[in-house]
Design an enzyme around this catalytic site. Sequence first.
Site, mmCIF file in Angstrom:
data_model
loop_
_atom_site.group_PDB
_atom_site.id
_atom_site.type_symbol
_atom_site.label_atom_id
_atom_site.label_comp_id
_atom_site.label_asym_id
_atom_site.label_seq_id
_atom_site.Cartn_x
_atom_site.Cartn_y
_atom_site.Cartn_z
ATOM 1 N N CYS A 84 0.846 -1.148 0.114
ATOM 2 C CA CYS A 84 0.088 0.049 0.044
ATOM 3 C C CYS A 84 0.975 1.298 -0.111
ATOM 4 C CB CYS A 84 -0.915 0.026 1.053
ATOM 5 S SG CYS A 84 -2.189 -1.226 1.287
ATOM 6 N N CYS A 214 -13.915 1.089 6.924
ATOM 7 C CA CYS A 214 -12.958 0.504 6.260
ATOM 8 C C CYS A 214 -12.809 1.098 4.770
ATOM 9 C CB CYS A 214 -13.410 -1.037 6.102
ATOM 10 S SG CYS A 214 -13.882 -1.854 7.407
ATOM 11 N N HIS A 345 -8.773 3.891 -2.145
ATOM 12 C CA HIS A 345 -7.403 3.291 -1.940
ATOM 13 C C HIS A 345 -6.967 2.452 -3.145
ATOM 14 C CE1 HIS A 345 -3.958 1.935 -0.001
ATOM 15 N NE2 HIS A 345 -4.164 1.128 0.713
#
Length: 531
Positions: A84, A214, A345
Site C-alpha cells: 500500500c 473500512c 485506496h
Amino acid sequence: MGRKVFVIGVGMTKFEKPGRRENFDYPEMAKEAGTKALQDAGVSYNEINQACVGYVYGDTTCGQRALYQLGLTGIPIYNVNNACSTGSTALLMGKNLIEGGMAECVLCLGFEKMERGSLQFKYTDRTSPMDKHVEVMTQLRDFESGPITAQMFGNAGREHMEKYSTKPEHFAKIAYKNHKHSVNNPYSQFRDEYTLDQVKAAPKIHEPLTKLQCCPTSDGSACAILASQDFVEKHNLQSQAVEIVAMEMATDLPSVFQDRSCMQIVGYDMSKLAADKAFAKAGFERNAVDVIELHDCFSANELITYEALGLCEPGKAGEFIDRGDNTYGGKYVVNPSGGLLSKGHPLGATGLAQCAELSWQLRGQADKRQVKGAKVGLQHNIGLGGAAVVSLYRLGYPRENRLQAANVSASSENDFKSKEVFKEIGSHLEKDGANIVKKMNGIFCFNVKNGAGQTGTWYVDAKNGKGSVTFGGDKKADVTLSMNDDDLLKLMTGKLNPQTAFFQGKLKFKGNMALAMKLKEIQPKAGNSKL
C-alpha cells in the site's frame, strides 16, 4: 545532505469503484493523471529525465505501457511494488534520483486497476510475504473467515481499547470526520456525509469496525513531477514549488514478532521510526505541522497512527479525538481529502494522491477543503509486510507564492504592455463574436506578469453570447495560460511561436489542451492590427 527536491506539478484522476467508469484501464487513467501533472508544472514530457511508476496488481513493465501515452523518449522507467506504500515509494525513488544528482526532473506515477471486493492473495503456490504477521496475529487473536486485513486492524483497535481508555465511538468519530471532509473533494470516490449514529450502525466487518470505517477498493491514478532547485529557478516555477523537506522509509522491527503486539504488526513501530527520523532530519517539532494526509485504511489505523507519529502521547488518542484536534479548528487537520476511507485506496496511487493534496493545501489551492494558513504538511503511507513512508513538505519559495497571490488583485490594466493585445481581441469579438464563439466554445484565462513582478489576469470569454474580454475578477476558465508581459505580446503578434514558447518554459498552461491549440483564432490578425 543532497540537493533540494521540489514538487512542481501534481495531478490525479477521480478515484472510482472498480469497473464503474468505462474506458478506464490503467493506460487511460495514467494518461489523465500524468497530463494534469505536466500541465500543472508547465513542462513537457520531453523535459522528464527519468520516471518511477508504482502499481501492485499488474504484469511487469506496466509502467512503460502507461507512460507510452505521454511520449516515447527513451528515458529509464522504474516499476515499483511496495504494497500500500507503493505510490510514496515511487515518490521516494524520484526524490533520491534528484537529490543524488542523477536527474533534474523526474515523473512519479502511481495507478491501480482493482477487482471488486476485499483484497486477496494472488499467489497460493509460494510463501506469502505476510505469513509471519498472520502467524503471530493468529497466536494473539482467533481469526474468523473474512478479510484478513480488516481482522488485523480490528484486532489492533481492540488491543488499544483494552490497554487504554479508547472506546468504539472514537473509531467511529474518525470515520465520521473523514466522510464529512470528503464532501468537498471532487476526486473522492465517496462524497456522502454520514451522522455518527449511521457510522456506528453500519454493517459490522470486524469488531470494532463497521463498513463505513473500512476503505474501499478503487481504480485510479495520481502523479507528481519532481525537480531540482536549478530546474525550478531556470523555469521560473518558484511560486508553485513545494519542497520535500524530509522523506524517510522504515520497515518492520524485531519487536513486531518478539513482543506479540497487534498494534506493532499493523505498523505502529515502523511508522514511529520513520516519523522520528523525518522530524529529526527536518529539524521540525510536531507542532510545526498544520495539515496531514494519513494512511487510514481502517479507522483503527488512523487512531493508532496519531500516537505513532507523535501527534499525541501514547494512550491519549481518544482525548485527542474528543478535543477535535484532528479536524478544522483543532490542532491539526487530518485527511482533509477524506482519506482512504472516503477518497478510496487504489494501492499504487494512494501515496501520490496524498502528495497532490498536500501540495494543493500548501499552495492555497484546495478550495473548500483549504486549511487556513497551512505552511507545513505531513504525509504518512504504510504497506503491510512492511514499509512505512513519512514525509514533510513546505512551500519552497514562500515569498514568491505570497507575492503572486498579492499582485493579482493589486495590479491595474495600465501596468501591462499586453493590454493592447486584449483591446484588439475585444474589437475582434465585437465584429465577429458570434462566429468565434461557435468555433471556440471556451473561456481563456491569461495570467500575465510584468517587469515589476505584478500579475494581472484577463478573461477572454469565447463561449457565451458574442464573447467578451474582462480584466480581473475570478471566473471559471476552461484553460489558463501564464506568460511574462513581453513574451505574451510577442506571442500574440506572431513574433514568438507557441510551441517554441512552451518548450522554452515561457508559456505554461493548465486545463483544456485542445482549446489552448485554438489560440490563433483570437489572435489579432496581421495587417488589421494596430500593434
